[in-house]
Design an enzyme around this catalytic site. Sequence first.
Site, PDB file in Angstrom:
ATOM      1  N   THR A 128       0.815  -1.215   0.000  1.00 37.19           N
ATOM      2  CA  THR A 128       0.000   0.000   0.000  1.00 37.19           C
ATOM      3  C   THR A 128       0.847   1.262   0.000  1.00 37.19           C
ATOM      4  OG1 THR A 128      -1.504   1.283   1.401  1.00 37.19           O
ATOM      5  CG2 THR A 128      -0.110  -0.292   2.534  1.00 37.19           C
ATOM      6  N   ASP A 129       0.274   2.353  -0.511  1.00 38.71           N
ATOM      7  CA  ASP A 129       0.966   3.653  -0.451  1.00 38.71           C
ATOM      8  C   ASP A 129       1.108   4.134   0.996  1.00 38.71           C
ATOM      9  OD1 ASP A 129      -1.709   4.351   0.059  1.00 38.71           O
ATOM     10  OD2 ASP A 129      -1.792   5.927  -1.456  1.00 38.71           O
ATOM     11  N   GLU A 130       0.342   3.533   1.916  1.00 37.91           N
ATOM     12  CA  GLU A 130       0.396   3.995   3.308  1.00 37.91           C
ATOM     13  C   GLU A 130       1.744   3.698   3.962  1.00 37.91           C
ATOM     14  OE1 GLU A 130      -3.018   3.680   5.721  1.00 37.91           O
ATOM     15  OE2 GLU A 130      -4.365   3.993   4.039  1.00 37.91           O
ATOM     16  N   TYR A 152      -1.739  -0.708  11.015  1.00 39.38           N
ATOM     17  CA  TYR A 152      -1.991  -1.320   9.693  1.00 39.38           C
ATOM     18  C   TYR A 152      -0.792  -1.144   8.770  1.00 39.38           C
ATOM     19  CZ  TYR A 152      -3.423  -1.463   4.805  1.00 39.38           C
ATOM     20  OH  TYR A 152      -3.459  -1.706   3.450  1.00 39.38           O
ATOM     21  N   LYS A 156       2.031  -3.744   7.145  1.00 46.75           N
ATOM     22  CA  LYS A 156       2.265  -3.877   5.699  1.00 46.75           C
ATOM     23  C   LYS A 156       3.746  -3.632   5.376  1.00 46.75           C
ATOM     24  CE  LYS A 156      -0.390  -4.610   2.962  1.00 46.75           C
ATOM     25  NZ  LYS A 156      -0.941  -5.911   2.466  1.00 46.75           N
TER      26      LYS A 156
HETATM   27  P1  NAD Z   1     -10.277  -6.849   2.184  1.00 41.27           P
HETATM   28  O1  NAD Z   1     -10.285  -6.653   3.662  1.00 41.27           O
HETATM   29  O2  NAD Z   1     -11.508  -6.606   1.389  1.00 41.27           O
HETATM   30  O3  NAD Z   1      -9.777  -8.326   1.834  1.00 41.27           O
HETATM   31  C1  NAD Z   1      -8.782  -8.996   2.560  1.00 41.27           C
HETATM   32  C2  NAD Z   1      -9.027 -10.491   2.412  1.00 41.27           C
HETATM   33  O4  NAD Z   1      -7.984 -11.191   3.095  1.00 41.27           O
HETATM   34  C3  NAD Z   1     -10.347 -10.962   3.018  1.00 41.27           C
HETATM   35  O5  NAD Z   1     -11.026 -11.780   2.102  1.00 41.27           O
HETATM   36  C4  NAD Z   1      -9.927 -11.726   4.261  1.00 41.27           C
HETATM   37  O6  NAD Z   1     -10.824 -12.774   4.615  1.00 41.27           O
HETATM   38  C5  NAD Z   1      -8.576 -12.250   3.832  1.00 41.27           C
HETATM   39  N1  NAD Z   1      -7.671 -12.551   4.962  1.00 41.27           N
HETATM   40  C6  NAD Z   1      -7.390 -11.769   6.036  1.00 41.27           C
HETATM   41  N2  NAD Z   1      -6.519 -12.402   6.862  1.00 41.27           N
HETATM   42  C7  NAD Z   1      -6.226 -13.588   6.271  1.00 41.27           C
HETATM   43  C8  NAD Z   1      -5.373 -14.671   6.617  1.00 41.27           C
HETATM   44  N3  NAD Z   1      -4.641 -14.662   7.737  1.00 41.27           N
HETATM   45  N4  NAD Z   1      -5.302 -15.735   5.788  1.00 41.27           N
HETATM   46  C9  NAD Z   1      -6.044 -15.770   4.637  1.00 41.27           C
HETATM   47  N5  NAD Z   1      -6.882 -14.777   4.270  1.00 41.27           N
HETATM   48  C10 NAD Z   1      -6.963 -13.688   5.066  1.00 41.27           C
HETATM   49  O7  NAD Z   1      -9.071  -5.932   1.674  1.00 41.27           O
HETATM   50  P2  NAD Z   1      -8.797  -5.257   0.255  1.00 41.27           P
HETATM   51  O8  NAD Z   1      -9.206  -3.856   0.316  1.00 41.27           O
HETATM   52  O9  NAD Z   1      -9.288  -6.140  -0.830  1.00 41.27           O
HETATM   53  O10 NAD Z   1      -7.205  -5.278   0.268  1.00 41.27           O
HETATM   54  C11 NAD Z   1      -6.481  -6.360  -0.314  1.00 41.27           C
HETATM   55  C12 NAD Z   1      -5.001  -6.062  -0.196  1.00 41.27           C
HETATM   56  O11 NAD Z   1      -4.698  -4.835  -0.842  1.00 41.27           O
HETATM   57  C13 NAD Z   1      -4.531  -5.908   1.257  1.00 41.27           C
HETATM   58  O12 NAD Z   1      -3.276  -6.529   1.362  1.00 41.27           O
HETATM   59  C14 NAD Z   1      -4.410  -4.398   1.435  1.00 41.27           C
HETATM   60  O13 NAD Z   1      -3.416  -4.080   2.368  1.00 41.27           O
HETATM   61  C15 NAD Z   1      -4.014  -3.964   0.039  1.00 41.27           C
HETATM   62  N6  NAD Z   1      -4.415  -2.592  -0.336  1.00 41.27           N
HETATM   63  C16 NAD Z   1      -5.702  -2.166  -0.184  1.00 41.27           C
HETATM   64  C17 NAD Z   1      -6.057  -0.880  -0.599  1.00 41.27           C
HETATM   65  C18 NAD Z   1      -7.459  -0.352  -0.437  1.00 41.27           C
HETATM   66  O14 NAD Z   1      -7.670   0.855  -0.608  1.00 41.27           O
HETATM   67  N7  NAD Z   1      -8.445  -1.162  -0.143  1.00 41.27           N
HETATM   68  C19 NAD Z   1      -5.090  -0.039  -1.158  1.00 41.27           C
HETATM   69  C20 NAD Z   1      -3.775  -0.510  -1.279  1.00 41.27           C
HETATM   70  C21 NAD Z   1      -3.453  -1.797  -0.887  1.00 41.27           C
HETATM   71  O1  TDX Z   2     -15.629   7.167   8.766  1.00 43.16           O
HETATM   72  C1  TDX Z   2     -14.640   7.612   8.134  1.00 43.16           C
HETATM   73  N1  TDX Z   2     -14.458   8.960   8.074  1.00 43.16           N
HETATM   74  C2  TDX Z   2     -13.399   9.547   7.448  1.00 43.16           C
HETATM   75  O2  TDX Z   2     -13.278  10.781   7.427  1.00 43.16           O
HETATM   76  C3  TDX Z   2     -13.685   6.763   7.472  1.00 43.16           C
HETATM   77  C4  TDX Z   2     -13.834   5.266   7.493  1.00 43.16           C
HETATM   78  C5  TDX Z   2     -12.626   7.362   6.840  1.00 43.16           C
HETATM   79  N2  TDX Z   2     -12.470   8.705   6.835  1.00 43.16           N
HETATM   80  C6  TDX Z   2     -11.288   9.293   6.150  1.00 43.16           C
HETATM   81  C7  TDX Z   2      -9.958   8.721   6.603  1.00 43.16           C
HETATM   82  C8  TDX Z   2      -9.107   8.832   5.354  1.00 43.16           C
HETATM   83  O3  TDX Z   2      -8.556  10.143   5.262  1.00 43.16           O
HETATM   84  O4  TDX Z   2     -11.385   8.964   4.775  1.00 43.16           O
HETATM   85  C9  TDX Z   2     -10.104   8.648   4.218  1.00 43.16           C
HETATM   86  C10 TDX Z   2     -10.151   7.243   3.659  1.00 43.16           C
HETATM   87  O5  TDX Z   2     -10.297   6.370   4.766  1.00 43.16           O
HETATM   88  P1  TDX Z   2     -10.358   4.770   4.594  1.00 43.16           P
HETATM   89  O6  TDX Z   2     -11.411   4.428   3.602  1.00 43.16           O
HETATM   90  O7  TDX Z   2     -10.424   4.172   5.950  1.00 43.16           O
HETATM   91  O8  TDX Z   2      -8.969   4.499   3.870  1.00 43.16           O
HETATM   92  P2  TDX Z   2      -7.463   4.759   4.319  1.00 43.16           P
HETATM   93  O9  TDX Z   2      -7.307   4.830   5.782  1.00 43.16           O
HETATM   94  O10 TDX Z   2      -6.954   5.933   3.526  1.00 43.16           O
HETATM   95  O11 TDX Z   2      -6.799   3.380   3.808  1.00 43.16           O
HETATM   96  C11 TDX Z   2      -7.217   2.747   2.580  1.00 43.16           C
HETATM   97  O12 TDX Z   2      -6.319   2.999   1.544  1.00 43.16           O
HETATM   98  C12 TDX Z   2      -5.060   2.395   1.623  1.00 43.16           C
HETATM   99  C13 TDX Z   2      -7.398   1.240   2.786  1.00 43.16           C
HETATM  100  O13 TDX Z   2      -8.295   1.004   3.857  1.00 43.16           O
HETATM  101  C14 TDX Z   2      -6.091   0.566   3.017  1.00 43.16           C
HETATM  102  O14 TDX Z   2      -6.272  -0.846   3.038  1.00 43.16           O
HETATM  103  C15 TDX Z   2      -5.159   0.906   1.890  1.00 43.16           C
HETATM  104  O15 TDX Z   2      -3.893   0.378   2.119  1.00 43.16           O
END
Ligand code: NAD
Ligand code: TDX
Length: 345
Positions: A128-130, A152, A156
């Site tokens: 992730t960019d985080e 988190y 990562k």
């Molecule tokens: P998500 O929470 O929707 O999916 C995560 C999945 O992993 C779920 O299906 C969960 O059951 C499974 N999981 C969790 N722990 C596990 C374990 N120990 N063994 C097997 N399976 C397990 O998340 P997402 O948003 O689809 O994110 C997927 C990946 O992308 C993550 O690694 C996250 O860090 C990364 N990512 C997400 C975002 C975002 O904005 N959502 C951005 C950048 C990177």
């Molecule tokens: O209730 C809320 N109110 C609010 O203001 C929530 C849930 C979020 N926010 C803000 C926090 C962040 O600035 O919105 C922005 C986005 O929040 P999230 O959706 O929780 O995302 P973020 O914390 O930025 O992280 C997401 O992007 C990077 C994903 O959850 C991560 O898995 C990914 O790595």
Amino acid sequence: MRILVTGGAGFIGSTFVRRRLAATQDTIVVLDKLTYAGNPANLADLDPGRVRLVRGDIADGPLVDELAREVDAIVNFAAESHVDRSILDPDAFLRTGVLGVHRLLEAARTERDRRGTGSRYRFVQVSTDEVYGPVPEGRSREDDPIRPSSPYSAAKAAGEHLVRAWHETWGLDACITRGANTYGPRQHPEKLIPLFITNAILDAPLPLYGDGMQRRDWLHVDDHADAVGVVLDRGVSGLAYNVSGDGEERPNRAVTEAILAQLGKPWSLVRSVPDRPGHDRRYALDGSRLRALGWEARVPFAAGLAATVDWYRENAAWWQAVRSGDWDDYYRRQYGWRLEGSAPA
Ligand code: NAD
Ligand code: TDX
């Protein structure tokens, strides 16, 4: 190719599986623990002849070793993925992000060695960019230092360090992707965009953290999934790749306005609530390394958001089922006291 997709029942992983099956002849084994975030319904419409779902934990060494023997590559999406939950309860983040990644890397190394030198066994770690931490100005490049702020992003970052170590020490063929904030259909409603869409549909308050001027570069889930595929196919081993959005940063307030406008709901639903601790104010990625491999984001934010709002409007059964189980409990812990002390935004 035969691919083990861990976390493939989640939001981005299931989109990767769906798009990969459509674009290639690959067969896929999904290993997913089916935590509160994993949802077999995300895979239910896919060809059972080409994708198999195994319920299990990436930290389960014998299971992972067995599955690693069936495939030519591992793409690891599995993680606890919500920053707010990592602040309430960090343990599972570290178990999956550190011990789980370790088991997967060992399975890949063992299987590569068993097949002998010259065999290609690729590992892609979806990160992730985080990991960069807040970026007050400019854009993060892949070789910049990483300074994660939340449990988190620290988990990562730890996973990334392990991947790099297995590459440097044992020559594991491995790449890392660092995706921007992702949105689209089938995202768990704990995250900003689906939370605000579903709350607005229900006429419930939208809890905007702090001043709502935190900025993110949003990436559509189809673009994110395709980027991971490009890195799997053509990434240079040992490198990380930023996956940027459409390049335009948006404050959370602007995203909130766009959601309300699309749904025809009033701004009075928005509440200003106490901020997330350690909240990163801005992320911004330089995506040129991945663009050089031929990938670019295709979905403009306005069109992607409109289609996402429509998807949640048309799939209420999907998100109502997800907003059940431990949802009320989580919502109370995360938002109960915040909403009590909230003000108009
Ligand atoms: P998500 O929470 O929707 O999916 C995560 C999945 O992993 C779920 O299906 C969960 O059951 C499974 N999981 C969790 N722990 C596990 C374990 N120990 N063994 C097997 N399976 C397990 O998340 P997402 O948003 O689809 O994110 C997927 C990946 O992308 C993550 O690694 C996250 O860090 C990364 N990512 C997400 C975002 C975002 O904005 N959502 C951005 C950048 C990177
Ligand atoms: O209730 C809320 N109110 C609010 O203001 C929530 C849930 C979020 N926010 C803000 C926090 C962040 O600035 O919105 C922005 C986005 O929040 P999230 O959706 O929780 O995302 P973020 O914390 O930025 O992280 C997401 O992007 C990077 C994903 O959850 C991560 O898995 C990914 O790595």
